[in-house]
Design a protein around this motif. Sequence first.
Motif, PDB file in Angstrom:
ATOM      1  N   HIS A  79       0.707  -0.982  -0.049  1.00  0.00           N
ATOM      2  CA  HIS A  79      -0.388   0.037   0.000  1.00  0.00           C
ATOM      3  C   HIS A  79       0.975   1.336  -0.122  1.00  0.00           C
ATOM      4  O   HIS A  79       0.611   2.795  -0.329  1.00  0.00           O
ATOM      5  N   MET A 101      -4.705   1.522   1.415  1.00  0.00           N
ATOM      6  CA  MET A 101      -4.407   0.504   2.310  1.00  0.00           C
ATOM      7  C   MET A 101      -6.229  -0.344   1.991  1.00  0.00           C
ATOM      8  O   MET A 101      -5.819  -1.278   1.283  1.00  0.00           O
ATOM      9  N   ALA A 102      -6.891   0.088   1.776  1.00  0.00           N
ATOM     10  CA  ALA A 102      -7.753   0.199   1.043  1.00  0.00           C
ATOM     11  C   ALA A 102      -8.390  -0.517  -0.337  1.00  0.00           C
ATOM     12  O   ALA A 102      -8.448  -1.413  -0.901  1.00  0.00           O
ATOM     13  N   HIS A 131      -5.407  -0.401  -2.074  1.00  0.00           N
ATOM     14  CA  HIS A 131      -4.862  -1.859  -2.771  1.00  0.00           C
ATOM     15  C   HIS A 131      -5.402  -3.386  -2.429  1.00  0.00           C
ATOM     16  O   HIS A 131      -4.902  -4.006  -3.039  1.00  0.00           O
ATOM     17  N   LEU A 132      -5.897  -3.263  -0.917  1.00  0.00           N
ATOM     18  CA  LEU A 132      -6.950  -4.332  -1.005  1.00  0.00           C
ATOM     19  C   LEU A 132      -7.572  -4.514  -1.858  1.00  0.00           C
ATOM     20  O   LEU A 132      -7.819  -5.784  -2.224  1.00  0.00           O
TER      21      LEU A 132
END
Lengths: 395, 290
Positions: free
Chosen positions: B3, B23-24, B26-27
């Motif tokens: 991320h 991060m969100a 990336h996930l």
Amino acid sequence: MTRVTRFATRDPGPAARMAGFMAHLRGNGLRLGVGEAELALQALTHVQAANPAQARLALRAVLTGCAEDAARFDDLFDGYWMNGGRVVTGAAPRVGANSPHVHSSRTAPDGQASAGGGGDAAAPDNGEGEAEADGEGRLIAITRQSRAKLDLRDLVTPEDVAEAEAVARRLGAALRDRRSRRRKAAKTKGDRPDFRRIMRHSLATGGEPMRILKRRRPDRPVKLVSLCDVSGSMRLYAQVYLAFVAGLMRCDPTADAYLFHTRLVRITDALRDRDAMRAMGRMSLMADGFGGGSRIGASLDLFARTYARRFVDGRTVVLILSDGYDTDPHEAIGAAMQRLKRRGCRVIWLNPLKGWRDYAPVAGGMAAALPHVDLFCPANTLADLAALEPELMRL
Amino acid sequence: MDHIALQTALKGHGYVASDDLAMAIHLALALGRPLLLEGAAGVGKTEVARVLARQQDTRLIRLQCYEGLDAAQSIYEWNYQKQLLSIRAAADRGATEGAEARIFSEDFLLERPLLAAIRQDKSPVLLVDEIDRADEEFEAYLLEMLSDYQVTVPELGTITATSRPIVILTANGTRDLSDALRRRCLYAYVGYPDRATELQILNARCPQVSAALAGQIVGFVQTLRKEPLDKVPGIAETLDFAAALIGLGIADLTSNPATLQAAMATLLKTESDRFNITTEVIQRIAGQAA
């Protein structure tokens, strides 16, 4: 607080700890299923799972679903994974027995639902009642006559219910039609041509559109949800309202009804009883605590958080029958109303006091609720309720 | 790519994402899940999709939601005019045989955003903007598409995805979304940025603003957000405000009260806000920011 939790060595491993974490989150009111647990484990394989900051960010993205949950997540995460190095044994979850479809204000998340001393005298004590619970409960003695055991059948006669049913039926009809913005194929009349069907039919006539088929905007039924305040200050009016609600329930199979005083009780099923008087009897059993104090804010909040998620949508009209006198801080009402409005429903507040000359909604609770109310009307008697019809038509 | 790398890559395209958001995203990319972004208007939710499309070097397909949005506008529609012409032309030639198979073929299908998104060669970014404006029925269509990535056209059969789109949904809380939809998505809340982040954004998007003025602008907007406003200015407003100040030739916020007052049109968007934030208040805030 920043030290990572140590787990007992016999603990089965990361997956079980995650399961424990999921149970921890569920216990704190996040609605998560097995799918989320799987997804969370998957997500952790895409980040450095041993790094608490990364694990926190990743789990937050996966396990929260709304702004509120996201805001609470940090504390919940710390509570489980960062408890200062204390050893946690048995991280694997225990199975809870609570049904997700029954919401009791006695187990309300704010933990103060029973602060008014309104214990449940009618229900058998299962060892989890007030006496067994430790907490900061207060014992309150009052010298006034207790109406806790009042039977609603003394207040409402069968004639009342029959009369109220007629009024309720008319009001229900006034609210019924709300035109959808969506169009669907019409049998006969409609306002737009339905090209898809015209085209299909024209094939039979060599491409000549002989029949012009139409699409129309169908009328969508509106669902009525009524919340009736039966606290002490409402005692005089509750009789009319309860008859009205009972009538409403009997003529409209989709309607939904609740009572609240210091607690919120769903009375839909009780009122569907075919015998009107037996229905009232069942309701008075449920309305135990009738004529006591009122916790409007807490009751509305509980409603908005629980039942409203299932029963209230954009095609619902919520009817609140209350005088707005609350024993809770009135900010709670405003917040609860805002939450309720977010479901997309319309809210009608019927206040018996508004019928008085020179009445102004100065009671803090009422003032806090008003900005979120679509229609604010007086209603003392059945005649008043009947007179609402044109107002409701316009809504 | 983790991320942090994604965050850096997005920054290269002029988008400063918080750790949460990075991060969100990336996930969402790694797990192939839709991403639901919530937050106030003007905090850069829609921009995420645009920048992500640029960063992934792929197409952005946008579906703007509104109440009553239906399958004909969101998934597919038959091209009726073309069908009608085709039938007539065939009738004139006397070739009516097989007319039905012909007019209900791919050539006559108009693809709308959701169908277009699953028929690209390279995974596009599908932006479903303001999903909370659409009604529950549309949410149901969308759920079906998001779980199976296929569309069924009765006359044609099932069209399965050639590529799974990267789906970004945005909402700003007009109404609650169904739990079913929330469950299928990863979630990130996009809030108003803090001072340092907003400064980075301003520097990335308006490099022509001098460092001193940029500091003043960010300080001014950050203080203004604390005032009781009907419509709190977002990042989009900050950028407009900066552009307005550049256009008006202001190098220092405190230098010219009248011009500053004029530039407030980019920040205060309701009548009551204009009324409540008087010239004195503006001067006070500008003085603090300077």
